[in-house]
Motif scaffolding. Sequence first.
Motif, PDB file in Angstrom:
ATOM      1  N   PHE A 118      -0.177   9.240  13.463  1.00 51.30           N
ATOM      2  CA  PHE A 118      -0.130   8.824  12.056  1.00 51.30           C
ATOM      3  C   PHE A 118       0.949   9.599  11.298  1.00 51.30           C
ATOM      4  CE2 PHE A 118      -1.462   9.675   7.668  1.00 51.30           C
ATOM      5  CZ  PHE A 118      -1.440   8.391   7.161  1.00 51.30           C
ATOM      6  N   VAL A 119       0.942  10.924  11.435  1.00 46.42           N
ATOM      7  CA  VAL A 119       1.930  11.754  10.727  1.00 46.42           C
ATOM      8  C   VAL A 119       3.339  11.408  11.192  1.00 46.42           C
ATOM      9  CG1 VAL A 119       2.755  14.109  10.348  1.00 46.42           C
ATOM     10  CG2 VAL A 119       0.317  13.621  10.235  1.00 46.42           C
ATOM     11  N   ASN A 120       3.547  11.300  12.487  1.00 45.75           N
ATOM     12  CA  ASN A 120       4.877  10.946  13.003  1.00 45.75           C
ATOM     13  C   ASN A 120       5.348   9.602  12.462  1.00 45.75           C
ATOM     14  OD1 ASN A 120       5.248  13.269  14.531  1.00 45.75           O
ATOM     15  ND2 ASN A 120       4.319  12.369  16.347  1.00 45.75           N
ATOM     16  N   ASP A 121       4.466   8.621  12.419  1.00 48.39           N
ATOM     17  CA  ASP A 121       4.831   7.298  11.923  1.00 48.39           C
ATOM     18  C   ASP A 121       5.145   7.328  10.432  1.00 48.39           C
ATOM     19  OD1 ASP A 121       4.444   6.379  14.493  1.00 48.39           O
ATOM     20  OD2 ASP A 121       2.578   5.317  14.048  1.00 48.39           O
TER      21      ASP A 121
ATOM     22  N   GLU B 268      -1.089   0.228   9.777  1.00 47.71           N
ATOM     23  CA  GLU B 268      -2.261  -0.637   9.665  1.00 47.71           C
ATOM     24  C   GLU B 268      -3.225  -0.023   8.670  1.00 47.71           C
ATOM     25  OE1 GLU B 268      -5.881  -2.118  12.427  1.00 47.71           O
ATOM     26  OE2 GLU B 268      -3.871  -2.253  13.301  1.00 47.71           O
ATOM     27  N   VAL B 269      -3.686  -0.842   7.732  1.00 44.39           N
ATOM     28  CA  VAL B 269      -4.656  -0.425   6.720  1.00 44.39           C
ATOM     29  C   VAL B 269      -5.712  -1.509   6.625  1.00 44.39           C
ATOM     30  CG1 VAL B 269      -5.022   0.192   4.309  1.00 44.39           C
ATOM     31  CG2 VAL B 269      -2.876   0.813   5.420  1.00 44.39           C
ATOM     32  N   ASN B 270      -6.954  -1.143   6.872  1.00 43.49           N
ATOM     33  CA  ASN B 270      -8.069  -2.086   6.806  1.00 43.49           C
ATOM     34  C   ASN B 270      -7.822  -3.357   7.617  1.00 43.49           C
ATOM     35  OD1 ASN B 270      -9.431  -0.332   5.082  1.00 43.49           O
ATOM     36  ND2 ASN B 270      -8.507  -1.256   3.275  1.00 43.49           N
ATOM     37  N   GLY B 271      -7.274  -3.198   8.803  1.00 45.70           N
ATOM     38  CA  GLY B 271      -7.052  -4.326   9.687  1.00 45.70           C
ATOM     39  C   GLY B 271      -5.810  -5.153   9.410  1.00 45.70           C
ATOM     40  N   LYS B 272      -5.044  -4.790   8.367  1.00 42.69           N
ATOM     41  CA  LYS B 272      -3.809  -5.506   8.049  1.00 42.69           C
ATOM     42  C   LYS B 272      -2.617  -4.625   8.415  1.00 42.69           C
ATOM     43  CE  LYS B 272      -5.479  -8.191   4.123  1.00 42.69           C
ATOM     44  NZ  LYS B 272      -5.255  -8.488   2.706  1.00 42.69           N
ATOM     45  N   THR B 273      -1.562  -5.254   8.888  1.00 48.87           N
ATOM     46  CA  THR B 273      -0.350  -4.534   9.234  1.00 48.87           C
ATOM     47  C   THR B 273       0.675  -4.717   8.125  1.00 48.87           C
ATOM     48  OG1 THR B 273      -0.778  -4.873  11.578  1.00 48.87           O
ATOM     49  CG2 THR B 273       1.463  -4.279  10.957  1.00 48.87           C
ATOM     50  N   TYR B 274       1.275  -3.593   7.706  1.00 49.45           N
ATOM     51  CA  TYR B 274       2.256  -3.588   6.631  1.00 49.45           C
ATOM     52  C   TYR B 274       3.561  -2.992   7.157  1.00 49.45           C
ATOM     53  CZ  TYR B 274      -1.726  -4.240   3.503  1.00 49.45           C
ATOM     54  OH  TYR B 274      -2.844  -4.717   2.871  1.00 49.45           O
ATOM     55  N   LYS B 275       4.662  -3.666   6.886  1.00 45.18           N
ATOM     56  CA  LYS B 275       5.983  -3.181   7.276  1.00 45.18           C
ATOM     57  C   LYS B 275       6.486  -2.193   6.229  1.00 45.18           C
ATOM     58  CE  LYS B 275      10.501  -4.845   8.654  1.00 45.18           C
ATOM     59  NZ  LYS B 275      11.367  -6.002   8.818  1.00 45.18           N
ATOM     60  N   TRP B 276       7.156  -1.138   6.684  1.00 45.09           N
ATOM     61  CA  TRP B 276       7.678  -0.113   5.774  1.00 45.09           C
ATOM     62  C   TRP B 276       8.691  -0.739   4.822  1.00 45.09           C
ATOM     63  CZ3 TRP B 276      12.393   2.118   4.594  1.00 45.09           C
ATOM     64  CH2 TRP B 276      12.332   3.307   3.874  1.00 45.09           C
ATOM     65  N   ALA B 277       8.609  -0.385   3.525  1.00 45.64           N
ATOM     66  CA  ALA B 277       9.529  -0.910   2.520  1.00 45.64           C
ATOM     67  C   ALA B 277      10.376   0.173   1.874  1.00 45.64           C
ATOM     68  CB  ALA B 277       8.759  -1.668   1.440  1.00 45.64           C
ATOM     69  N   ASP B 278       9.769   1.331   1.556  1.00 46.00           N
ATOM     70  CA  ASP B 278      10.479   2.411   0.868  1.00 46.00           C
ATOM     71  C   ASP B 278       9.659   3.690   1.011  1.00 46.00           C
ATOM     72  OD1 ASP B 278      12.437   3.683  -0.586  1.00 46.00           O
ATOM     73  OD2 ASP B 278      11.904   2.805  -2.506  1.00 46.00           O
ATOM     74  N   GLY B 279      10.296   4.802   0.794  1.00 46.81           N
ATOM     75  CA  GLY B 279       9.573   6.057   0.873  1.00 46.81           C
ATOM     76  C   GLY B 279      10.313   7.192   0.186  1.00 46.81           C
ATOM     77  N   LYS B 280       9.596   8.277   0.019  1.00 44.94           N
ATOM     78  CA  LYS B 280      10.161   9.467  -0.618  1.00 44.94           C
ATOM     79  C   LYS B 280       9.629  10.709   0.095  1.00 44.94           C
ATOM     80  CE  LYS B 280      10.724   7.456  -5.173  1.00 44.94           C
ATOM     81  NZ  LYS B 280      12.106   7.132  -5.052  1.00 44.94           N
TER      82      LYS B 280
ATOM     83  N   VAL C 187       0.852  -1.182   0.000  1.00 45.60           N
ATOM     84  CA  VAL C 187       0.000   0.000   0.000  1.00 45.60           C
ATOM     85  C   VAL C 187       0.889   1.233   0.000  1.00 45.60           C
ATOM     86  CG1 VAL C 187      -1.927  -1.106   1.205  1.00 45.60           C
ATOM     87  CG2 VAL C 187      -0.163   0.067   2.517  1.00 45.60           C
ATOM     88  N   ILE C 188       0.307   2.349  -0.435  1.00 46.09           N
ATOM     89  CA  ILE C 188       0.982   3.640  -0.369  1.00 46.09           C
ATOM     90  C   ILE C 188       0.251   4.468   0.671  1.00 46.09           C
ATOM     91  CG2 ILE C 188       1.538   5.772  -1.582  1.00 46.09           C
ATOM     92  CD1 ILE C 188       1.624   4.172  -4.174  1.00 46.09           C
ATOM     93  N   ARG C 189       1.019   5.053   1.580  1.00 41.75           N
ATOM     94  CA  ARG C 189       0.462   5.977   2.573  1.00 41.75           C
ATOM     95  C   ARG C 189       1.351   7.205   2.591  1.00 41.75           C
ATOM     96  NH1 ARG C 189      -4.656   5.265   4.108  1.00 41.75           N
ATOM     97  NH2 ARG C 189      -4.965   3.540   5.484  1.00 41.75           N
ATOM     98  N   GLY C 190       0.749   8.352   2.816  1.00 44.18           N
ATOM     99  CA  GLY C 190       1.521   9.580   2.889  1.00 44.18           C
ATOM    100  C   GLY C 190       0.880  10.584   3.814  1.00 44.18           C
ATOM    101  N   ALA C 191       1.669  11.557   4.215  1.00 49.65           N
ATOM    102  CA  ALA C 191       1.179  12.659   5.038  1.00 49.65           C
ATOM    103  C   ALA C 191       1.853  13.932   4.543  1.00 49.65           C
ATOM    104  CB  ALA C 191       1.499  12.425   6.512  1.00 49.65           C
TER     105      ALA C 191
ATOM    106  N   LYS D 245       8.014   2.497  11.563  1.00 49.63           N
ATOM    107  CA  LYS D 245       6.966   1.705  12.202  1.00 49.63           C
ATOM    108  C   LYS D 245       6.039   1.124  11.142  1.00 49.63           C
ATOM    109  CE  LYS D 245       6.936   4.128  16.525  1.00 49.63           C
ATOM    110  NZ  LYS D 245       6.163   4.844  17.497  1.00 49.63           N
ATOM    111  N   PRO D 246       5.532  -0.075  11.373  1.00 48.05           N
ATOM    112  CA  PRO D 246       4.542  -0.634  10.452  1.00 48.05           C
ATOM    113  C   PRO D 246       3.242   0.170  10.533  1.00 48.05           C
ATOM    114  CG  PRO D 246       4.999  -2.154  12.269  1.00 48.05           C
ATOM    115  CD  PRO D 246       5.872  -0.975  12.455  1.00 48.05           C
TER     116      PRO D 246
END
Length: 104
Positions: free
Chosen positions: A77-80, A89-101, A37-41, A86-87
Amino acid sequence: MTFETSNLIGGTFARLEASRKFLFGAASVCGVTDNSVIRGAFLVRGQEAFPAFDVAPNFESYKFTKLDPKSEEDKTFVNDIWAWDKPIEVNGKTYKWADGKMFK
């Protein structure tokens, strides 16, 4: 592939160049290949995000939610998202961080 998803973030950031003076933030790819998933703040100047993001042709592919700076949940959320350690959570699933920009 998570690196391809990260490349999508880079492409979106390149298209946001016209809004550089209105935005600061980060987006992350969390998860693994074929399950990510992609998440951003983002901190946006002004009260509306769409004028800053609509310069990118693919901005409609993303869902935007205005956060409350007084909410502890939103602050966490923003801090994470910005810390990338930190992993999430999206729709009850936990995702470990892989990459970011960062967009700055």
